[in-house]
Design an enzyme around this catalytic site. Structure first.
Site, PDB file in Angstrom:
ATOM      1  NE  ARG A 139     -58.934 -24.714  79.902  1.00  0.00           N
ATOM      2  CZ  ARG A 139     -58.453 -23.688  79.208  1.00  0.00           C
ATOM      3  NH1 ARG A 139     -57.207 -23.327  79.365  1.00  0.00           N
ATOM      4  NH2 ARG A 139     -59.217 -23.059  78.369  1.00  0.00           N
ATOM      5  NE  ARG A 197     -51.977 -26.448  77.648  1.00  0.00           N
ATOM      6  CZ  ARG A 197     -52.073 -25.233  77.127  1.00  0.00           C
ATOM      7  NH1 ARG A 197     -51.284 -24.889  76.139  1.00  0.00           N
ATOM      8  NH2 ARG A 197     -52.941 -24.379  77.592  1.00  0.00           N
ATOM      9  NE  ARG A 224     -54.587 -33.343  72.630  1.00  0.00           N
ATOM     10  CZ  ARG A 224     -54.374 -32.034  72.600  1.00  0.00           C
ATOM     11  NH1 ARG A 224     -54.678 -31.296  73.633  1.00  0.00           N
ATOM     12  NH2 ARG A 224     -53.881 -31.463  71.529  1.00  0.00           N
TER      13      ARG A 224
HETATM   14  C1  LIG Z   1     -62.252 -19.539  77.169  1.00  0.00           C
HETATM   15  C2  LIG Z   1     -62.347 -21.052  77.166  1.00  0.00           C
HETATM   16  C3  LIG Z   1     -61.837 -21.924  76.162  1.00  0.00           C
HETATM   17  N1  LIG Z   1     -62.123 -23.208  76.559  1.00  0.00           N
HETATM   18  C4  LIG Z   1     -62.767 -23.201  77.757  1.00  0.00           C
HETATM   19  C5  LIG Z   1     -62.943 -21.860  78.140  1.00  0.00           C
HETATM   20  C6  LIG Z   1     -63.678 -21.412  79.353  1.00  0.00           C
HETATM   21  C7  LIG Z   1     -62.820 -21.605  80.541  1.00  0.00           C
HETATM   22  C8  LIG Z   1     -61.771 -20.556  80.717  1.00  0.00           C
HETATM   23  O1  LIG Z   1     -62.136 -19.402  80.894  1.00  0.00           O
HETATM   24  O2  LIG Z   1     -60.588 -20.925  80.669  1.00  0.00           O
HETATM   25  C9  LIG Z   1     -63.322 -24.322  78.512  1.00  0.00           C
HETATM   26  C10 LIG Z   1     -62.516 -25.519  78.681  1.00  0.00           C
HETATM   27  N2  LIG Z   1     -61.487 -25.978  77.914  1.00  0.00           N
HETATM   28  C11 LIG Z   1     -61.061 -27.166  78.388  1.00  0.00           C
HETATM   29  C12 LIG Z   1     -61.868 -27.532  79.487  1.00  0.00           C
HETATM   30  C13 LIG Z   1     -61.760 -28.904  80.117  1.00  0.00           C
HETATM   31  C14 LIG Z   1     -62.152 -29.159  81.432  1.00  0.00           C
HETATM   32  C15 LIG Z   1     -61.259 -28.620  82.540  1.00  0.00           C
HETATM   33  O3  LIG Z   1     -61.482 -27.482  83.010  1.00  0.00           O
HETATM   34  O4  LIG Z   1     -60.391 -29.377  83.016  1.00  0.00           O
HETATM   35  C16 LIG Z   1     -62.777 -26.496  79.692  1.00  0.00           C
HETATM   36  C17 LIG Z   1     -63.831 -26.361  80.759  1.00  0.00           C
HETATM   37  C18 LIG Z   1     -59.971 -27.983  77.860  1.00  0.00           C
HETATM   38  C19 LIG Z   1     -58.912 -27.307  77.098  1.00  0.00           C
HETATM   39  N3  LIG Z   1     -59.041 -26.313  76.174  1.00  0.00           N
HETATM   40  C20 LIG Z   1     -57.809 -26.018  75.639  1.00  0.00           C
HETATM   41  C21 LIG Z   1     -56.848 -26.864  76.241  1.00  0.00           C
HETATM   42  C22 LIG Z   1     -55.367 -26.894  75.896  1.00  0.00           C
HETATM   43  C23 LIG Z   1     -55.213 -27.677  74.632  1.00  0.00           C
HETATM   44  C24 LIG Z   1     -53.939 -28.486  74.588  1.00  0.00           C
HETATM   45  O5  LIG Z   1     -53.750 -29.366  75.426  1.00  0.00           O
HETATM   46  O6  LIG Z   1     -53.150 -28.247  73.649  1.00  0.00           O
HETATM   47  C25 LIG Z   1     -57.526 -27.694  77.144  1.00  0.00           C
HETATM   48  C26 LIG Z   1     -56.967 -28.800  77.982  1.00  0.00           C
HETATM   49  C27 LIG Z   1     -57.563 -25.035  74.566  1.00  0.00           C
HETATM   50  C28 LIG Z   1     -58.188 -23.720  74.761  1.00  0.00           C
HETATM   51  N4  LIG Z   1     -59.541 -23.479  74.614  1.00  0.00           N
HETATM   52  C29 LIG Z   1     -59.781 -22.138  74.909  1.00  0.00           C
HETATM   53  C30 LIG Z   1     -58.534 -21.533  75.233  1.00  0.00           C
HETATM   54  C31 LIG Z   1     -58.373 -20.082  75.590  1.00  0.00           C
HETATM   55  C32 LIG Z   1     -57.547 -22.529  75.151  1.00  0.00           C
HETATM   56  C33 LIG Z   1     -56.065 -22.418  75.493  1.00  0.00           C
HETATM   57  C34 LIG Z   1     -55.169 -22.371  74.285  1.00  0.00           C
HETATM   58  C35 LIG Z   1     -53.728 -22.618  74.692  1.00  0.00           C
HETATM   59  O7  LIG Z   1     -53.206 -21.883  75.551  1.00  0.00           O
HETATM   60  O8  LIG Z   1     -53.131 -23.545  74.149  1.00  0.00           O
HETATM   61  C36 LIG Z   1     -61.143 -21.555  74.911  1.00  0.00           C
END
Ligand SMILES: Cc1c2[nH]c(c1CCC(=O)O)Cc1[nH]c(c(CCC(=O)O)c1C)Cc1[nH]c(c(CCC(=O)O)c1C)Cc1[nH]c(c(C)c1CCC(=O)O)C2
Length: 350
Positions: A33, A37, A46
């Site tokens: 990540r 954010r 975004r």
């Molecule tokens: C479980 C999982 C998800 N997504 C992902 C996982 C596996 C990694 C982990 O265990 O954290 C994988 C993921 N999601 C994202 C990445 C991008 C690459 C990186 O690591 O920088 C990666 C590798 C971007 C993202 N994925 C997400 C964001 C946030 C979205 C935003 O900016 O509003 C990003 C940058 C959204 C997301 N997507 C997911 C969640 C739980 C969330 C968070 C929701 C929140 O708290 O708002 C599912």
């Protein structure tokens, strides 16, 4: 005929060399990540765009992926996307709700739902390959990590309908409908493999398979009902010779098994110190991790002490990729991330 040994040349980046247990100029660092954010430039870019729209726009993907590389000098970029994207591209109705996570409009609760899940057509991933090619050109020598979600973690979202703590519905389905469970995970393994192949074929230098929630399973259930499907994802990469990283949260009891999915590198969260993780994972694999992301919210002396501890405890590993034990918390001061990269490089320069 025995398989050819994994190849690596001196020109390979430190991330690839560490993944293969070869000497490095210094320990490579990246953060799960790292794009997201914690960065004001990410929040600005975004604004007004939904997460899953951003994930399908090659220009946004490219720019967001590059932001942390420019700012922190990390040793790898990770492709900006989400684990649910292959499902979305295949036509499953999923939304990523800010502050919540992926929410599925019609959760998978029956055998018929499993059979109705659409397959991912590889030719729908053109936008992704456009972004990967642009990124590889911009990144120069810095490697790009491609990624996908592992079948179990994807199944938890499909079955629960969204994020969950206990994953009770998922486990109930796994126990009650073993055949449909196996078909579901098999379908998901095919789509995750397709997603990874598209990234590798367009130029990604390594891949990470996220089984974030596998730690909720016993070792016996994991070995019997989940691991074979994760292995199928890696097997589906065929001869593509890029390092494979496999990661989950709370996997202390699973560490002896996780590598068997076909990983060169096992990702470890902060619960198990890396010297102990070396013993649990066994020989022949490198480690990635494992600073507690919450440490980055503490004072500088604490951050430095904990970074030094992780570097020290990794010394017995075949190779070490420095990372957090899970993703960067949104409230993290980005300057602290930059500082951690500099400190790890300083401590490990050879
Ligand atoms: C479980 C999982 C998800 N997504 C992902 C996982 C596996 C990694 C982990 O265990 O954290 C994988 C993921 N999601 C994202 C990445 C991008 C690459 C990186 O690591 O920088 C990666 C590798 C971007 C993202 N994925 C997400 C964001 C946030 C979205 C935003 O900016 O509003 C990003 C940058 C959204 C997301 N997507 C997911 C969640 C739980 C969330 C968070 C929701 C929140 O708290 O708002 C599912």
């Amino acid at each position: 005929m025995s398989p050819a040994p994994a190849s690596a040349s001196p020109a390979d980046p430190d991330l690839v060399r560490a993944a293969r247990g070869l000497p490095v100029s210094r320990t490579p660092v990246w953060f799960m990540r790292q794009a997201g954010r914690s960065l004001p430039e990410y929040r600005a870019l975004r604004a007004g765009t939904r997460m899953l729209d951003a994930c399908q726009d090659p220009d946004l993907i490219t720019e967001i992926t590059l932001q942390p590389v420019r700012r922190h000098g990390v040793d790898a970029a990770i492709f900006f996307s989400d684990i649910v994207l292959p499902l979305v591209v295949a036509g499953v109705d999923i939304e990523i709700k800010p502050g919540v996570g992926p929410v599925v409009a019609s959760p998978v609760r029956t055998v018929a739902h499993v059979d109705a899940l659409p397959d991912l057509e590889p030719d729908r991933l053109g936008f992704l390959q456009t972004a990967v090619r642009a990124l590889v050109a911009e990144l120069g020598p810095t490697p790009l990590i491609g990624f996908a979600g592992a079948p179990f973690t994807l199944a938890t979202y499909l079955i629960e309908g969204g994020p969950s703590k206990e994953h009770a519905r998922t486990k109930a389905f796994m126990y009650a409908e073993p055949e449909a469970w196996s078909r579901l995970l098999q379908k998901l393994s095919v789509s995750s493999s397709t997603f990874l192949r598209a990234q590798i074929d367009a130029g990604a230098s390594a891949v990470q398979l996220f089984d974030s929630w596998a730690g909720v399973l016993s070792a016996a259930d994991y070995a019997e009902r989940v691991l074979p499907h994760s292995r199928a994802v890696f097997d589906g990469l065929g001869e593509r010779d890029v390092p494979r990283i496999h990661f989950g949260v709370g996997t202390g009891e699973l560490l002896p098994l996780i590598g068997d999915a076909g990983a060169d590198v096992v990702g470890v969260d902060w619960r198990v110190p890396l010297d102990e993780a070396v013993r649990r994972v066994g020989p022949g694999r490198s480690l990635q991790g494992n600073l507690d992301p919450a440490v980055l919210l503490a004072d500088r002396a604490t951050v430095d002490r904990e970074v030094r501890r992780v570097v020290e405890q990794a010394k017995g590993a075949r190779g070490h990729i420095f990372n957090l034990g899970h993703g960067v918390l949104p409230e993290t001061d980005p300057d602290v991330l930059t500082h951690v990269v500099e400190l790890v490089h300083e401590l490990t320069a050879r």
